[in-house]
Design a protein around this motif. Structure first.
Motif, PDB file in Angstrom:
ATOM      1  N   SER A   5      -0.160   9.619   8.203  1.00 51.84           N
ATOM      2  CA  SER A   5      -0.814   8.517   7.209  1.00 51.84           C
ATOM      3  C   SER A   5      -2.261   8.506   8.436  1.00 51.84           C
ATOM      4  O   SER A   5      -3.157   8.580   7.385  1.00 51.84           O
ATOM      5  CB  SER A   5      -0.387   7.178   7.365  1.00 51.84           C
ATOM      6  OG  SER A   5      -0.748   6.054   6.849  1.00 51.84           O
TER       7      SER A   5
ATOM      8  N   TYR B 109      -8.729   2.580  13.012  1.00 51.18           N
ATOM      9  CA  TYR B 109      -6.965   3.084  12.941  1.00 51.18           C
ATOM     10  C   TYR B 109      -7.114   3.406  14.817  1.00 51.18           C
ATOM     11  O   TYR B 109      -5.890   3.704  14.848  1.00 51.18           O
ATOM     12  CB  TYR B 109      -7.168   4.518  11.866  1.00 51.18           C
ATOM     13  CG  TYR B 109      -6.412   3.767  10.848  1.00 51.18           C
ATOM     14  CD1 TYR B 109      -5.180   4.168  10.461  1.00 51.18           C
ATOM     15  CD2 TYR B 109      -6.873   2.676  10.025  1.00 51.18           C
ATOM     16  CE1 TYR B 109      -4.431   3.069   9.107  1.00 51.18           C
ATOM     17  CE2 TYR B 109      -6.111   2.187   8.881  1.00 51.18           C
ATOM     18  CZ  TYR B 109      -4.275   1.982   8.346  1.00 51.18           C
ATOM     19  OH  TYR B 109      -4.547   1.814   7.656  1.00 51.18           O
TER      20      TYR B 109
ATOM     21  N   VAL C 205       8.211   3.355   6.076  1.00 53.17           N
ATOM     22  CA  VAL C 205       7.886   2.467   6.901  1.00 53.17           C
ATOM     23  C   VAL C 205       8.995   1.270   6.616  1.00 53.17           C
ATOM     24  O   VAL C 205       9.676   1.259   7.784  1.00 53.17           O
ATOM     25  CB  VAL C 205       6.636   2.482   7.205  1.00 53.17           C
ATOM     26  CG1 VAL C 205       6.225   0.925   8.870  1.00 53.17           C
ATOM     27  CG2 VAL C 205       5.985   3.992   8.603  1.00 53.17           C
TER      28      VAL C 205
ATOM     29  N   LYS D 125       3.417   3.879   4.546  1.00 56.14           N
ATOM     30  CA  LYS D 125       3.996   2.932   4.286  1.00 56.14           C
ATOM     31  C   LYS D 125       4.997   1.911   3.440  1.00 56.14           C
ATOM     32  O   LYS D 125       5.494   0.926   4.630  1.00 56.14           O
ATOM     33  CB  LYS D 125       2.829   1.760   3.864  1.00 56.14           C
ATOM     34  CG  LYS D 125       1.347   2.046   4.132  1.00 56.14           C
ATOM     35  CD  LYS D 125       0.896   1.881   5.856  1.00 56.14           C
ATOM     36  CE  LYS D 125      -0.163   2.024   6.080  1.00 56.14           C
ATOM     37  NZ  LYS D 125      -0.739   3.588   6.673  1.00 56.14           N
TER      38      LYS D 125
ATOM     39  N   GLU E 114       3.369   6.504  10.701  1.00 49.97           N
ATOM     40  CA  GLU E 114       2.160   6.321  11.129  1.00 49.97           C
ATOM     41  C   GLU E 114       1.076   7.668  10.912  1.00 49.97           C
ATOM     42  O   GLU E 114       0.306   7.548  11.225  1.00 49.97           O
ATOM     43  CB  GLU E 114       2.343   4.920  11.412  1.00 49.97           C
ATOM     44  CG  GLU E 114       2.496   3.549  10.961  1.00 49.97           C
ATOM     45  CD  GLU E 114       1.936   3.250  10.050  1.00 49.97           C
ATOM     46  OE1 GLU E 114       0.709   2.995   9.905  1.00 49.97           O
ATOM     47  OE2 GLU E 114       2.526   3.432   8.437  1.00 49.97           O
TER      48      GLU E 114
ATOM     49  N   HIS F   7      -1.571  -1.967   9.658  1.00 50.93           N
ATOM     50  CA  HIS F   7      -0.795  -0.674  10.783  1.00 50.93           C
ATOM     51  C   HIS F   7      -2.081  -1.556  12.266  1.00 50.93           C
ATOM     52  O   HIS F   7      -0.344  -1.457  12.771  1.00 50.93           O
ATOM     53  CB  HIS F   7      -2.168   0.284  10.121  1.00 50.93           C
ATOM     54  CG  HIS F   7      -2.249   1.283  11.181  1.00 50.93           C
ATOM     55  ND1 HIS F   7      -0.990   2.631  11.277  1.00 50.93           N
ATOM     56  CD2 HIS F   7      -3.181   1.472  12.448  1.00 50.93           C
ATOM     57  CE1 HIS F   7      -1.786   3.393  12.643  1.00 50.93           C
ATOM     58  NE2 HIS F   7      -3.088   2.193  12.769  1.00 50.93           N
TER      59      HIS F   7
END
Length: 418
Positions: free
Chosen positions: A288, A331, A93, A90, A285, A180
């Protein structure tokens, strides 16, 4: 402020709060001039999210050290790996979107503005309203989802700690999930904007095919239809306004097929800018998300002891497992929706090849137009649209199946080794 900025205002607002816009981004200056300036609030949000994810990293390590006393050692290691990758990806990102290829988002929106000058105002306004409504709906769904999940987060966070620490830990976890979601909404919205433009210009080609097909039918069925449709140009809407680009002025009025090459080239450049700006963050992402899903489903399977009888005393354990599974589904749903949007846009972009073949089959079409169509067809074949994760993986349904297979494989391996 242009119409495109008004349509993207909710997305820009959410992205600013979550630190997902470059510091140099100013929506008022898109299409006017290159500037580098930033708001103090943007810097504060950027630092806040970096500190927040560092705090999440510390809390997860503390929980792995002192909170997981009665679990196997392999589960501790899996949780530590999750804590490291979830928080650090994160942070990477945020840093990537703010400091690496940060100018590409401005270039992308400028290209979209240039393309929009070839779209009639009514269709353009409807397109902007559709995008704005889609962003607001997605944001509302994400907000309602968090309202439902937050009580579960709060319940699972109660572990003998003070009420302040429980609320703080629950809020941090909820914000991490929202990060996210907002990142995915930002990516999907921009890809969907490009999809709408492909639909419009593909519709121009399709309209020409439909006119030719109707003209070949008996006049009795279409007695009010003019049969003089053997045109040697494809007409785009007349442009209006003073602030037109040089390209738009050059293509003013009736546009031959050769000029569509310029428009499709600009849309392909937009795809390249999207891949350049979002490629590495999408890859991070994805990594993750895979580690998060493997870890949460592993813990959910461990907490669900199917060999023992169901009792009220084990209700907290079942709720914890339900929360972990819900987070994983959330997610994965966001990730799948992102892939589906990329796949639909790719399909729409490649439809133009089929439509050009349909026009080329017309026997009455002028030879010069056949030559121009062949050039446009060659251009579109050699520059096929594809959305990728840093150029390593194509974002298509095959990639989703691969990710699901990887997650299930690792879960089965970890469960067997426990």
């Amino acid at each position: 402020m242009s119409d495109i900025n008004i349509s993207l205002k909710p997305l820009i607002f959410m992205s600013r709060i979550f630190g997902l816009l470059p510091l140099s981004f100013l929506e008022l200056d898109i299409g006017k001039r290159e500037v580098f300036s930033f708001r103090v609030s943007d810097v504060c949000f950027l630092l806040m999210w970096i500190v927040l994810f560092l705090a999440v990293f510390g809390m997860d390590l503390h929980f792995a050290t002192y909170g997981l006393q009665n679990v196997p050692k392999k589960m501790k290691i899996a949780y530590i790996v999750y804590a490291v990758f979830f928080s650090l990806t994160k942070i990477f990102v945020i840093v990537t979107k703010n400091f690496i290829n940060s100018g590409n988002i401005n270039k992308l929106l400028k290209k979209l503005l240039t393309i929009d000058q070839f779209i009639d105002r009514r269709t353009r306004i409807l397109m902007y309203k559709k995008i704005r409504l889609r962003i607001l709906k997605t944001g509302a769904i994400a907000f309602l989802t968090q309202i439902i999940l937050y009580p579960l987060i709060y319940f699972t966070a109660t572990g003998g700690e003070t009420i302040i620490m429980v609320i703080l830990g629950s809020s941090v976890q909820a914000l991490s999930v929202n990060f996210h979601i907002i990142f995915s909404v930002e990516y999907v919205s921009i890809v969907h904007m490009l999809k709408c433009r492909y639909e419009y210009f593909n519709g121009i080609l399709l309209e020409y095919i439909n006119k030719k097909n109707m003209a070949t039918k008996p006049p009795s069925k279409h007695k009010y239809l003019s049969l003089n449709v053997n045109i040697d140009y494809i007409e785009l809407p007349a442009l209006s306004g003073r602030d037109l680009t040089g390209t738009a002025r050059a293509l003013y009025g009736r546009h031959r097929v050769s000029y569509l090459r310029v428009i499709y080239l600009k849309m392909y450049d937009s795809v390249t800018l999207i891949n350049s700006y979002f490629g590495f963050p999408i890859l991070l992402e994805t990594v993750s998300m895979v580690i998060m899903c493997v870890t949460t489903l592993y813990y959910a399977a461990y907490f669900l002891d199917f060999d023992s009888d169901i009792s009220v005393s084990k209700l907290p354990t079942y709720i914890t497992s339900g929360y972990l599974i819900s987070c994983c589904i959330l997610y994965m749903s966001v990730f799948v929706s992102m892939i589906v949007c990329c796949h639909k846009t790719t399909q729409e972009a490649n439809k133009g090849i089929y439509f050009i073949h349909g026009i080329s089959l017309d026997r009455d079409i002028h030879y010069s137009i056949i030559t121009e169509l062949e050039k446009l067809l060659s251009q579109m074949i050699n520059m096929r649209v594809q959305f990728t994760a840093c150029g390593l993986f194509a974002l298509n349904p095959t990639f989703v199946c691969t990710i699901l297979s990887v997650i299930l494989t690792y879960i089965l391996i970890m469960v067997q080794l426990t």
